[in-house]
Design a protein around this motif. Sequence first.
Motif, short mmCIF file in Angstrom:
data_model
loop_
_atom_site.label_atom_id
_atom_site.label_comp_id
_atom_site.label_asym_id
_atom_site.label_seq_id
_atom_site.Cartn_x
_atom_site.Cartn_y
_atom_site.Cartn_z
N SER A 107 53.11 46.13 33.19
CA SER A 107 52.76 46.83 31.95
C SER A 107 51.51 46.23 31.32
O SER A 107 50.63 46.94 30.84
CB SER A 107 53.93 46.77 30.95
OG SER A 107 55.08 47.42 31.47
N GLY A 108 51.44 44.89 31.33
CA GLY A 108 50.25 44.23 30.81
C GLY A 108 49.01 44.53 31.63
O GLY A 108 47.91 44.67 31.09
N TYR A 109 49.20 44.68 32.92
CA TYR A 109 48.08 44.99 33.82
C TYR A 109 47.43 46.32 33.44
O TYR A 109 46.21 46.48 33.51
CB TYR A 109 48.57 45.05 35.26
CG TYR A 109 47.48 45.30 36.28
CD1 TYR A 109 46.76 44.26 36.83
CD2 TYR A 109 47.18 46.61 36.70
CE1 TYR A 109 45.75 44.49 37.76
CE2 TYR A 109 46.19 46.85 37.62
CZ TYR A 109 45.47 45.78 38.15
OH TYR A 109 44.48 46.02 39.07
N LEU A 158 55.97 38.27 25.89
CA LEU A 158 54.54 38.31 25.58
C LEU A 158 53.66 37.52 26.56
O LEU A 158 52.63 38.04 27.02
CB LEU A 158 54.31 37.82 24.14
CG LEU A 158 52.85 37.84 23.66
CD1 LEU A 158 52.27 39.26 23.70
CD2 LEU A 158 52.74 37.25 22.25
N PRO A 159 54.01 36.27 26.91
CA PRO A 159 53.16 35.54 27.88
C PRO A 159 53.06 36.26 29.23
O PRO A 159 52.00 36.22 29.87
CB PRO A 159 53.87 34.19 28.02
CG PRO A 159 54.62 34.02 26.74
CD PRO A 159 55.08 35.40 26.39
N GLY A 177 49.75 39.68 32.99
CA GLY A 177 49.40 40.92 33.69
C GLY A 177 48.04 41.44 33.28
O GLY A 177 47.25 41.90 34.12
N TYR A 178 47.75 41.36 31.98
CA TYR A 178 46.44 41.82 31.49
C TYR A 178 45.31 40.96 32.07
O TYR A 178 44.25 41.49 32.45
CB TYR A 178 46.42 41.76 29.97
CG TYR A 178 45.10 42.21 29.36
CD1 TYR A 178 44.81 43.57 29.24
CD2 TYR A 178 44.17 41.28 28.92
CE1 TYR A 178 43.60 43.99 28.69
CE2 TYR A 178 42.96 41.69 28.37
CZ TYR A 178 42.68 43.05 28.26
OH TYR A 178 41.48 43.45 27.72
N LYS A 234 40.10 40.56 37.55
CA LYS A 234 40.04 41.22 38.85
C LYS A 234 40.62 40.35 39.97
O LYS A 234 40.03 40.20 41.04
CB LYS A 234 38.60 41.61 39.17
CG LYS A 234 38.01 42.60 38.16
CD LYS A 234 36.60 43.01 38.52
CE LYS A 234 36.06 44.00 37.51
NZ LYS A 234 34.68 44.43 37.82
N VAL A 235 41.78 39.77 39.69
CA VAL A 235 42.41 38.87 40.66
C VAL A 235 42.78 39.61 41.94
O VAL A 235 42.55 39.13 43.05
CB VAL A 235 43.66 38.21 40.04
CG1 VAL A 235 44.38 37.35 41.08
CG2 VAL A 235 43.26 37.36 38.84
N LEU A 236 43.36 40.82 41.79
CA LEU A 236 43.78 41.57 42.96
C LEU A 236 42.59 42.00 43.81
O LEU A 236 42.68 42.05 45.05
CB LEU A 236 44.60 42.80 42.54
CG LEU A 236 45.91 42.51 41.79
CD1 LEU A 236 46.64 43.81 41.50
CD2 LEU A 236 46.80 41.57 42.59
N GLU A 237 41.49 42.32 43.15
CA GLU A 237 40.28 42.73 43.89
C GLU A 237 39.68 41.55 44.66
O GLU A 237 39.08 41.74 45.73
CB GLU A 237 39.24 43.31 42.94
CG GLU A 237 39.58 44.68 42.37
CD GLU A 237 40.58 44.62 41.24
OE1 GLU A 237 40.98 45.68 40.74
OE2 GLU A 237 40.97 43.50 40.84
N ARG A 238 39.83 40.35 44.12
CA ARG A 238 39.26 39.17 44.78
C ARG A 238 40.07 38.76 46.01
O ARG A 238 39.54 38.11 46.92
CB ARG A 238 39.21 38.00 43.79
CG ARG A 238 38.28 38.25 42.61
CD ARG A 238 38.36 37.10 41.63
NE ARG A 238 37.66 37.40 40.39
CZ ARG A 238 36.37 37.20 40.17
NH1 ARG A 238 35.62 36.70 41.15
NH2 ARG A 238 35.82 37.49 39.01
N LEU A 239 41.35 39.10 46.00
CA LEU A 239 42.21 38.73 47.12
C LEU A 239 42.29 39.89 48.10
O LEU A 239 43.14 40.76 47.99
CB LEU A 239 43.61 38.35 46.60
CG LEU A 239 43.66 37.14 45.67
CD1 LEU A 239 45.05 36.97 45.10
CD2 LEU A 239 43.23 35.88 46.40
N GLN A 240 41.39 39.93 49.03
CA GLN A 240 41.29 41.01 49.99
C GLN A 240 41.83 40.54 51.34
O GLN A 240 41.88 39.35 51.63
CB GLN A 240 39.84 41.47 50.13
CG GLN A 240 39.25 42.08 48.87
CD GLN A 240 39.93 43.38 48.47
OE1 GLN A 240 40.49 44.08 49.31
NE2 GLN A 240 39.87 43.70 47.19
N GLY A 241 42.21 41.51 52.16
CA GLY A 241 42.70 41.19 53.49
C GLY A 241 44.21 41.20 53.55
O GLY A 241 44.87 40.53 52.75
#
Length: 272
Positions: A23-25, A159-160, A165-166, A172-179
């Motif tokens: 949800s935070g994402y 809240l934490p 998630g935000y 852009k953590v998910l975008e940085r972890l590719q493969g």
Amino acid sequence: GLQNQNIMDLIFIFHVPVFFIISGYFDKGIDISKAVVVKNFKSLLIPYFFFSIMAFSYCWISPYLHPELYYNGTLFQTFLKAFVGLFLMDDISRSYAFLPLGPVWFLVSLFWTRLLFSVCVTVWRSKRWVIIVIIAACILSVYYKRPSFFSLDSACMALPLYICGYCIKKFKVLERLQGKFLCILISIIGLLYTYFIGLLNGRVNMDATSFGSSAIMFYINAIVASFSLIMFAKTINIRSTIIGKIGASTITILGTHMAVIIVFKVLGSILF
């Protein structure tokens, strides 16, 4: 017995935290305003009251899940306990209150969490240190067991995770972890950690605002387990219209699944 206990403890580590992180994402990071309050009231609190009242009606007719909640007193006493339970907003049955539809506590908690996060966004630009104070105050208020009212305590606990998630999206953590190999490796390591070390914290429960033996361990375990599941889901990369439609109807599923369970229990009692 013991194995089932471990499985339940394992599931409780992530089964609610991952929803708050996701949800935070997807939060856009909008400042607190009347429009934000109204929007979240319509999307979360109205479904909460609607499905709770609906559940009270059909559970009274066929209370196969918690019959003791409905038949220990007069009709007026039962109605009064349900009404009080709607505003105490936790899924723990008490002598004076119960929640007609337990799982919808999440909707109210998410409502408060979103508003708390909007407050954090508003003050972030001018006084960033205030955010730390807000988060610390929220955690301490839950840790020292303040009375529950309309799921505010669960929201403070969440809240934490919501902020986590935000931040995953913002940086852009998910975008940085590719493969695919890397994602699977992270998932395996995280899930192994959750199983062998996460269980040491004991049973946690965000509905009952229970951190287990340690609040710090709770957040570490919840984030590691949730992120591992998210990375695993990323490797699957399912694109389906049907799954998208189901995902868009999760509040409806949350609000009606008790009725489905009752139908199965009635059929089971008749057939078997």
